[in-house]
Design a protein around this motif. Structure first.
Motif, PDB file in Angstrom:
ATOM      1  N   PHE A   1       1.010  -0.868   0.118  1.00 38.44           N
ATOM      2  CA  PHE A   1       0.255   0.147  -0.222  1.00 38.44           C
ATOM      3  C   PHE A   1       0.550   1.795   0.002  1.00 38.44           C
ATOM      4  N   LEU A   2       1.953   1.619   0.562  1.00 37.33           N
ATOM      5  CA  LEU A   2       2.512   2.600   1.463  1.00 37.33           C
ATOM      6  C   LEU A   2       3.930   2.503   0.010  1.00 37.33           C
TER       7      LEU A   2
ATOM      8  N   ASN B   1      10.251  -2.201   4.780  1.00 37.90           N
ATOM      9  CA  ASN B   1       9.315  -3.032   5.864  1.00 37.90           C
ATOM     10  C   ASN B   1       9.862  -4.204   6.203  1.00 37.90           C
TER      11      ASN B   1
ATOM     12  N   GLN C   1      -2.523   4.875   9.710  1.00 40.03           N
ATOM     13  CA  GLN C   1      -1.495   4.051  10.769  1.00 40.03           C
ATOM     14  C   GLN C   1      -0.826   2.859  10.364  1.00 40.03           C
TER      15      GLN C   1
ATOM     16  N   GLY D   1       1.239  -0.239  11.772  1.00 40.94           N
ATOM     17  CA  GLY D   1       1.790  -0.957  12.584  1.00 40.94           C
ATOM     18  C   GLY D   1       0.595  -1.832  14.146  1.00 40.94           C
TER      19      GLY D   1
HETATM   20  P1  2BA Z   1       1.935  -1.244   3.260  1.00 37.16           P
HETATM   21  O1  2BA Z   1       0.672  -2.194   2.375  1.00 37.16           O
HETATM   22  O2  2BA Z   1       2.009  -0.587   3.488  1.00 37.16           O
HETATM   23  O3  2BA Z   1       0.743  -1.222   4.577  1.00 37.16           O
HETATM   24  C1  2BA Z   1       0.391   0.341   5.306  1.00 37.16           C
HETATM   25  C2  2BA Z   1      -0.591   0.542   6.376  1.00 37.16           C
HETATM   26  O4  2BA Z   1      -1.413   1.508   5.427  1.00 37.16           O
HETATM   27  C3  2BA Z   1      -1.464  -0.313   6.622  1.00 37.16           C
HETATM   28  O5  2BA Z   1      -0.790  -0.470   7.950  1.00 37.16           O
HETATM   29  C4  2BA Z   1      -2.695  -0.170   6.668  1.00 37.16           C
HETATM   30  O6  2BA Z   1      -3.230   0.612   7.947  1.00 37.16           O
HETATM   31  C5  2BA Z   1      -2.737   0.905   5.617  1.00 37.16           C
HETATM   32  N1  2BA Z   1      -3.148  -0.166   4.472  1.00 37.16           N
HETATM   33  C6  2BA Z   1      -3.152  -1.105   3.984  1.00 37.16           C
HETATM   34  N2  2BA Z   1      -3.892  -0.910   3.243  1.00 37.16           N
HETATM   35  C7  2BA Z   1      -4.972  -0.187   2.640  1.00 37.16           C
HETATM   36  C8  2BA Z   1      -5.841  -0.194   1.621  1.00 37.16           C
HETATM   37  N3  2BA Z   1      -6.375  -0.510   0.650  1.00 37.16           N
HETATM   38  N4  2BA Z   1      -6.203   0.858   2.269  1.00 37.16           N
HETATM   39  C9  2BA Z   1      -6.652   1.444   3.190  1.00 37.16           C
HETATM   40  N5  2BA Z   1      -5.234   0.959   4.212  1.00 37.16           N
HETATM   41  C10 2BA Z   1      -4.392   0.994   3.815  1.00 37.16           C
HETATM   42  P2  2BA Z   1      -0.633  -2.558   8.396  1.00 37.16           P
HETATM   43  O7  2BA Z   1      -1.806  -3.009   8.392  1.00 37.16           O
HETATM   44  O8  2BA Z   1       0.070  -2.360  10.135  1.00 37.16           O
HETATM   45  O9  2BA Z   1       0.037  -2.837   7.635  1.00 37.16           O
HETATM   46  C11 2BA Z   1       1.786  -2.783   7.754  1.00 37.16           C
HETATM   47  C12 2BA Z   1       2.580  -3.057   6.925  1.00 37.16           C
HETATM   48  O10 2BA Z   1       2.285  -4.918   6.786  1.00 37.16           O
HETATM   49  C13 2BA Z   1       1.609  -3.731   5.508  1.00 37.16           C
HETATM   50  O11 2BA Z   1       2.253  -2.473   4.765  1.00 37.16           O
HETATM   51  C14 2BA Z   1       2.112  -4.559   4.892  1.00 37.16           C
HETATM   52  O12 2BA Z   1       3.478  -5.028   4.568  1.00 37.16           O
HETATM   53  C15 2BA Z   1       1.944  -5.786   6.071  1.00 37.16           C
HETATM   54  N6  2BA Z   1       0.861  -6.282   5.783  1.00 37.16           N
HETATM   55  C16 2BA Z   1      -0.493  -5.948   6.528  1.00 37.16           C
HETATM   56  N7  2BA Z   1      -1.697  -6.877   6.165  1.00 37.16           N
HETATM   57  C17 2BA Z   1      -1.194  -7.665   5.151  1.00 37.16           C
HETATM   58  C18 2BA Z   1      -1.787  -8.620   4.990  1.00 37.16           C
HETATM   59  N8  2BA Z   1      -3.065  -9.776   5.182  1.00 37.16           N
HETATM   60  N9  2BA Z   1      -1.261  -9.941   4.274  1.00 37.16           N
HETATM   61  C19 2BA Z   1       0.093  -9.537   3.735  1.00 37.16           C
HETATM   62  N10 2BA Z   1       1.250  -8.212   4.433  1.00 37.16           N
HETATM   63  C20 2BA Z   1       0.394  -7.592   5.587  1.00 37.16           C
END
Ligand code: 2BA
Length: 108
Positions: free
Chosen positions: A36-37, A41, A92, A94
């Motif tokens: 997403f971002l 990480n 948010q 983590g």
């Molecule tokens: P990212 O994918 O870069 O996501 C960073 C943060 O952006 C997420 O934090 C969440 O708050 C938000 N986010 C993610 N997808 C979104 C969307 N479609 N719409 C709105 N906001 C969104 P976290 O949930 O703490 O996740 C931190 C990182 O953990 C993620 O970085 C990803 O690398 C991993 N992650 C999270 N959920 C995952 C999953 N179900 N499967 C695999 N990896 C996951």
């Protein structure tokens, strides 16, 4: 045996790995990137006995902070129009995203 995959923020990874190693756990650090971002990480891989899982989750909880990030525009695939969002969006991130899987480990 359990396989723990923990996606953590880079800022937290060093201290967390130090704590895990100090407790005697084997851990592998993989540099990864959030979808997403699109920021770097860290994904930690641990193979541990079932009775160790709770203590490890507690250690992860202790070392991983929730942080607020502001993104000025959504990643390209999520943009609906031709222009970026004018106001930063609060996200948010983590403490940690953790997967616990049943696994078999073999050292060959
Ligand atoms: P990212 O994918 O870069 O996501 C960073 C943060 O952006 C997420 O934090 C969440 O708050 C938000 N986010 C993610 N997808 C979104 C969307 N479609 N719409 C709105 N906001 C969104 P976290 O949930 O703490 O996740 C931190 C990182 O953990 C993620 O970085 C990803 O690398 C991993 N992650 C999270 N959920 C995952 C999953 N179900 N499967 C695999 N990896 C996951």
């Amino acid at each position: 045996m359990n396989l723990i995959l923990a996606v953590v923020q880079r800022q937290d990874a060093g201290a967390l790995i130090n704590a895990l190693v100090a407790h005697g756990y084997g851990v592998t650090r993989i540099c990864s990137q959030g979808g997403f971002l699109r920021e770097g990480n860290v994904t930690l891989v641990l193979g541990v006995a079932a009775h160790q899982v709770d203590a490890i989750l507690e250690t992860i909880r202790k070392h991983c902070a929730t942080r607020t990030r502001y993104v000025s525009s959504l990643p390209p695939l999520l943009e609906t129009g031709e222009f970026s969002s004018p106001t930063p969006i609060e996200v948010q991130v983590g403490g940690a995203t953790v997967f616990v899987l049943r696994a078999q480990m073999q050292q060959l």
